[in-house]
Design a protein around this motif. Sequence first.
Motif, PDB file in Angstrom:
ATOM      1  N   THR A  89      -1.110  -3.690   2.157  1.00  0.00           N
ATOM      2  CA  THR A  89      -1.731  -2.628   1.674  1.00  0.00           C
ATOM      3  C   THR A  89      -1.502  -2.055   0.615  1.00  0.00           C
ATOM      4  O   THR A  89      -0.247  -2.442   0.256  1.00  0.00           O
ATOM      5  CB  THR A  89      -1.760  -1.688   2.688  1.00  0.00           C
ATOM      6  OG1 THR A  89      -0.439  -1.299   2.980  1.00  0.00           O
ATOM      7  CG2 THR A  89      -2.331  -2.173   4.100  1.00  0.00           C
ATOM      8  N   VAL A  90      -2.291  -1.611  -0.329  1.00  0.00           N
ATOM      9  CA  VAL A  90      -1.897  -0.964  -1.302  1.00  0.00           C
ATOM     10  C   VAL A  90      -2.339   0.719  -1.354  1.00  0.00           C
ATOM     11  O   VAL A  90      -3.621   0.968  -0.913  1.00  0.00           O
ATOM     12  CB  VAL A  90      -2.492  -1.499  -2.646  1.00  0.00           C
ATOM     13  CG1 VAL A  90      -2.190  -0.526  -3.961  1.00  0.00           C
ATOM     14  CG2 VAL A  90      -1.977  -2.797  -2.816  1.00  0.00           C
ATOM     15  N   ASN A  91      -1.490   1.570  -1.417  1.00  0.00           N
ATOM     16  CA  ASN A  91      -1.905   3.016  -1.254  1.00  0.00           C
ATOM     17  C   ASN A  91      -2.576   3.545  -2.725  1.00  0.00           C
ATOM     18  O   ASN A  91      -1.423   3.789  -3.713  1.00  0.00           O
ATOM     19  CB  ASN A  91      -0.726   3.896  -0.885  1.00  0.00           C
ATOM     20  CG  ASN A  91      -1.123   5.293  -0.249  1.00  0.00           C
ATOM     21  OD1 ASN A  91      -2.247   5.571  -0.304  1.00  0.00           O
ATOM     22  ND2 ASN A  91      -0.299   6.181   0.008  1.00  0.00           N
ATOM     23  N   ILE A  92      -3.791   3.612  -2.730  1.00  0.00           N
ATOM     24  CA  ILE A  92      -4.356   4.122  -4.182  1.00  0.00           C
ATOM     25  C   ILE A  92      -4.480   5.685  -4.093  1.00  0.00           C
ATOM     26  O   ILE A  92      -4.793   6.012  -3.211  1.00  0.00           O
ATOM     27  CB  ILE A  92      -5.880   3.540  -4.353  1.00  0.00           C
ATOM     28  CG1 ILE A  92      -5.623   1.932  -4.202  1.00  0.00           C
ATOM     29  CG2 ILE A  92      -6.456   3.922  -5.529  1.00  0.00           C
ATOM     30  CD1 ILE A  92      -5.040   1.445  -5.268  1.00  0.00           C
ATOM     31  N   ALA A  93      -3.660   6.186  -5.377  1.00  0.00           N
ATOM     32  CA  ALA A  93      -3.452   7.916  -5.153  1.00  0.00           C
ATOM     33  C   ALA A  93      -4.687   8.430  -5.486  1.00  0.00           C
ATOM     34  O   ALA A  93      -4.911   9.670  -4.976  1.00  0.00           O
ATOM     35  CB  ALA A  93      -2.573   8.028  -6.306  1.00  0.00           C
TER      36      ALA A  93
ATOM     37  N   LYS B  53      -9.675   6.218  -3.145  1.00  0.00           N
ATOM     38  CA  LYS B  53      -8.376   6.633  -2.904  1.00  0.00           C
ATOM     39  C   LYS B  53      -8.092   6.296  -1.318  1.00  0.00           C
ATOM     40  O   LYS B  53      -8.975   6.155  -0.465  1.00  0.00           O
ATOM     41  CB  LYS B  53      -8.316   8.207  -3.086  1.00  0.00           C
ATOM     42  CG  LYS B  53      -7.439   8.841  -2.299  1.00  0.00           C
ATOM     43  CD  LYS B  53      -7.371  10.474  -2.607  1.00  0.00           C
ATOM     44  CE  LYS B  53      -6.156  11.221  -2.100  1.00  0.00           C
ATOM     45  NZ  LYS B  53      -6.134  12.531  -2.299  1.00  0.00           N
TER      46      LYS B  53
ATOM     47  N   LEU C 216      -5.578   3.858   1.459  1.00  0.00           N
ATOM     48  CA  LEU C 216      -4.924   2.369   1.740  1.00  0.00           C
ATOM     49  C   LEU C 216      -6.140   1.540   1.637  1.00  0.00           C
ATOM     50  O   LEU C 216      -7.237   1.613   2.518  1.00  0.00           O
ATOM     51  CB  LEU C 216      -4.271   2.266   3.044  1.00  0.00           C
ATOM     52  CG  LEU C 216      -3.067   3.086   3.308  1.00  0.00           C
ATOM     53  CD1 LEU C 216      -2.494   2.782   4.859  1.00  0.00           C
ATOM     54  CD2 LEU C 216      -2.117   2.691   2.508  1.00  0.00           C
TER      55      LEU C 216
ATOM     56  N   LYS D  82      -3.480  -0.121 -15.138  1.00  0.00           N
ATOM     57  CA  LYS D  82      -3.851   1.480 -14.812  1.00  0.00           C
ATOM     58  C   LYS D  82      -5.174   2.054 -15.724  1.00  0.00           C
ATOM     59  O   LYS D  82      -5.154   1.417 -17.037  1.00  0.00           O
ATOM     60  CB  LYS D  82      -2.711   2.385 -14.933  1.00  0.00           C
ATOM     61  CG  LYS D  82      -1.652   1.817 -13.710  1.00  0.00           C
ATOM     62  CD  LYS D  82      -0.474   2.842 -14.065  1.00  0.00           C
ATOM     63  CE  LYS D  82       0.613   2.545 -12.949  1.00  0.00           C
ATOM     64  NZ  LYS D  82       1.944   3.512 -13.164  1.00  0.00           N
TER      65      LYS D  82
ATOM     66  N   LEU E 233       2.095  -3.974  -9.443  1.00  0.00           N
ATOM     67  CA  LEU E 233       1.828  -3.170  -8.521  1.00  0.00           C
ATOM     68  C   LEU E 233       3.320  -2.589  -8.117  1.00  0.00           C
ATOM     69  O   LEU E 233       4.171  -3.290  -7.989  1.00  0.00           O
ATOM     70  CB  LEU E 233       0.936  -3.589  -7.383  1.00  0.00           C
ATOM     71  CG  LEU E 233      -0.422  -4.049  -7.652  1.00  0.00           C
ATOM     72  CD1 LEU E 233      -0.647  -5.078  -8.508  1.00  0.00           C
ATOM     73  CD2 LEU E 233      -1.039  -4.048  -6.244  1.00  0.00           C
TER      74      LEU E 233
ATOM     75  N   SER F 182       6.597   0.676  -4.457  1.00  0.00           N
ATOM     76  CA  SER F 182       6.313   1.917  -3.420  1.00  0.00           C
ATOM     77  C   SER F 182       4.938   2.345  -2.928  1.00  0.00           C
ATOM     78  O   SER F 182       4.633   2.971  -2.200  1.00  0.00           O
ATOM     79  CB  SER F 182       6.895   3.151  -4.252  1.00  0.00           C
ATOM     80  OG  SER F 182       5.948   3.417  -5.494  1.00  0.00           O
ATOM     81  N   LEU F 183       4.000   1.559  -3.369  1.00  0.00           N
ATOM     82  CA  LEU F 183       2.541   1.688  -3.051  1.00  0.00           C
ATOM     83  C   LEU F 183       2.165   0.321  -2.084  1.00  0.00           C
ATOM     84  O   LEU F 183       1.108   0.435  -1.382  1.00  0.00           O
ATOM     85  CB  LEU F 183       1.657   1.600  -4.158  1.00  0.00           C
ATOM     86  CG  LEU F 183       1.927   2.696  -5.336  1.00  0.00           C
ATOM     87  CD1 LEU F 183       0.776   2.681  -6.439  1.00  0.00           C
ATOM     88  CD2 LEU F 183       1.884   4.143  -4.775  1.00  0.00           C
TER      89      LEU F 183
END
Length: 117
Positions: free
Chosen positions: A15-19, A63, A65, A88, A97, A100-101
């Motif tokens: 997963t990637v946590n998109i802010a 925004k 996961l 970005k 990537l 931390s994300l």
Amino acid sequence: MGSTNEWFGMDIRFTVNIAETATWELMLLADDGAILSIDDENVIDNDGIHAPTPVATTVKLEKGLRNFRVRYFQGPGPDLALMLAWKKPGAADYGYLPRSLIGRPPASMLPPIQSKE
């Protein structure tokens, strides 16, 4: 991977946590084939037997996961290459990537475990 450098495959899920919701440029470089899926939608198809080749696309990521999946195979020859990078919004160049994300995928995204009898 030891001496294994030909004819193998990997199915990488994370997963990637998109802010915040934004449009990102993603690049998948592979030797040989690779396909990137996000939330079960193929977004980059870099499949086939070929030299290290980058393929890029632009995708809007909401925004929260997002479920990423990279399917990769290495065909003949000693060269290996697999890299996923993103640019970005407003950035001049690609970057990796941030760790931390990145997280583990939910259990529902993984194939069931098969028992050996």
